[in-house]
Design a protein around this motif. Structure first.
Motif, PDB file in Angstrom:
ATOM      1  N   TYR A   1       2.899   5.647   2.385  1.00 33.01           N
ATOM      2  CA  TYR A   1       2.894   6.504   1.202  1.00 33.01           C
ATOM      3  C   TYR A   1       1.551   6.403   0.483  1.00 33.01           C
ATOM      4  O   TYR A   1       0.943   5.334   0.421  1.00 33.01           O
TER       5      TYR A   1
ATOM      6  N   TYR B   1       3.492  11.304   2.207  1.00 32.58           N
ATOM      7  CA  TYR B   1       4.139  10.241   2.948  1.00 32.58           C
ATOM      8  C   TYR B   1       4.127  10.584   4.425  1.00 32.58           C
ATOM      9  O   TYR B   1       3.977  11.750   4.810  1.00 32.58           O
TER      10      TYR B   1
ATOM     11  N   ASN C   1       6.917   3.420   7.461  1.00 33.58           N
ATOM     12  CA  ASN C   1       6.706   4.621   6.648  1.00 33.58           C
ATOM     13  C   ASN C   1       5.560   4.291   5.689  1.00 33.58           C
ATOM     14  O   ASN C   1       5.514   3.195   5.119  1.00 33.58           O
TER      15      ASN C   1
ATOM     16  N   GLU D   1       3.426  16.267  -0.986  1.00 34.73           N
ATOM     17  CA  GLU D   1       4.315  16.482  -2.127  1.00 34.73           C
ATOM     18  C   GLU D   1       3.673  17.289  -3.246  1.00 34.73           C
ATOM     19  O   GLU D   1       4.364  17.922  -4.037  1.00 34.73           O
TER      20      GLU D   1
ATOM     21  N   LEU E   1       3.884  10.679  -6.326  1.00 35.09           N
ATOM     22  CA  LEU E   1       3.822  10.660  -4.868  1.00 35.09           C
ATOM     23  C   LEU E   1       2.959  11.822  -4.382  1.00 35.09           C
ATOM     24  O   LEU E   1       3.198  12.980  -4.732  1.00 35.09           O
TER      25      LEU E   1
ATOM     26  N   VAL F   1       5.960   9.410   8.297  1.00 39.79           N
ATOM     27  CA  VAL F   1       6.966   8.645   9.042  1.00 39.79           C
ATOM     28  C   VAL F   1       6.486   8.309  10.451  1.00 39.79           C
ATOM     29  O   VAL F   1       7.204   7.653  11.204  1.00 39.79           O
TER      30      VAL F   1
END
Lengths: 112, 110
Positions: free
Chosen positions: A34, A49, A32, A59, A46, A51
């Motif tokens: 970020y 992100y 993952n 965000e 943040l 995955v």
């Protein structure tokens, strides 16, 4: 062992110019990933992100975007920088299913 | 949006003294983290607290978590100058979203 790289380390860009910051992770697969921004004297925010390849969650709506063209590569971009984009940009990675998060060395961006 | 509040924001203390940094968060969280940041540097992980009542210690630092009160503490014992840094707590929400506090800038005076 795993390592995370960010470049450039520092960057000075004029308002309205484009931006591309790169983050790569070595020694692991399918992490993952970020992107965070830290304004001067503040905590971390943040931004994005991911995955997996091509999977990006945003965000904070703003003039930044992120892409993940390869498994261990994460790119932060902007078409036109604003003064408010200045800050310390940190990339981080996490093993899938693990709780620990590891940060890169960061890129310090100054928009003039 | 989940809010994370740290206090104090600034802490100046003498070597040898004890003090506690507090971290409150606004909603149920998966996990609680403490990080250290030296000036101009990235973040270094100190502790990951995984459950209610968790306590972890490393040297002069001890962190604890009370999920019912939504409170974590970072206790400093017999502070030394090398502990001067900014300390952040962060909570993990929905397994992928990390929310950070504003940080506590600690200055330990000799």
């Amino acid at each position: 062992s795993q390592t995370i790289h960010q470049w450039p380390a520092t960057l000075v860009q004029p308002v309205g110019s484009p931006l591309s910051l790169e983050c790569t992770v070595e020694g692991t697969s399918n992490p993952n990933l970020y992107w965070y921004r830290q304004a001067a004297g503040r905590g971390l925010q943040l931004l994005f992100y991911s995955v997996g390849i091509g999977q990006i969650s945003s965000e904070v709506p703003q003039n930044l975007s992120a892409s993940r063209p390869q498994d261990r590569q994460f790119i932060l971009s902007s078409k036109k920088l604003l003064l408010s984009d200045s800050g310390f940009y940190l990339c981080a990675w996490r093993y899938r299913g693990s709780y620990e998060q590891y940060f890169g060395p960061g890129t310090r961006l100054t928009v003039t | 949006e989940l809010k994370v509040e740290q206090n104090p924001l600034f802490l100046s203390m003498q070597e040898g003294k004890n003090y506690t940094i507090y971290c409150n968060y606004s909603t149920t969280s998966d996990r609680l983290y403490w990080y250290r940041q030296d000036p101009g540097k990235s973040l270094e992980s100190l502790f990951v607290l995984l459950s209610n009542g968790a306590v972890k210690q490393e040297g002069r630092l001890m962190a604890s978590l009370d999920t019912k009160a939504r409170l974590s503490t970072l206790h400093i014992t017999a502070a030394v100058h090398d502990l001067s840094a900014t300390y952040f707590c962060a909570v993990l929400y929905n397994f992928n979203k990390f929310y950070f506090g504003s940080g506590t800038k600690l200055n330990v005076k000799p």
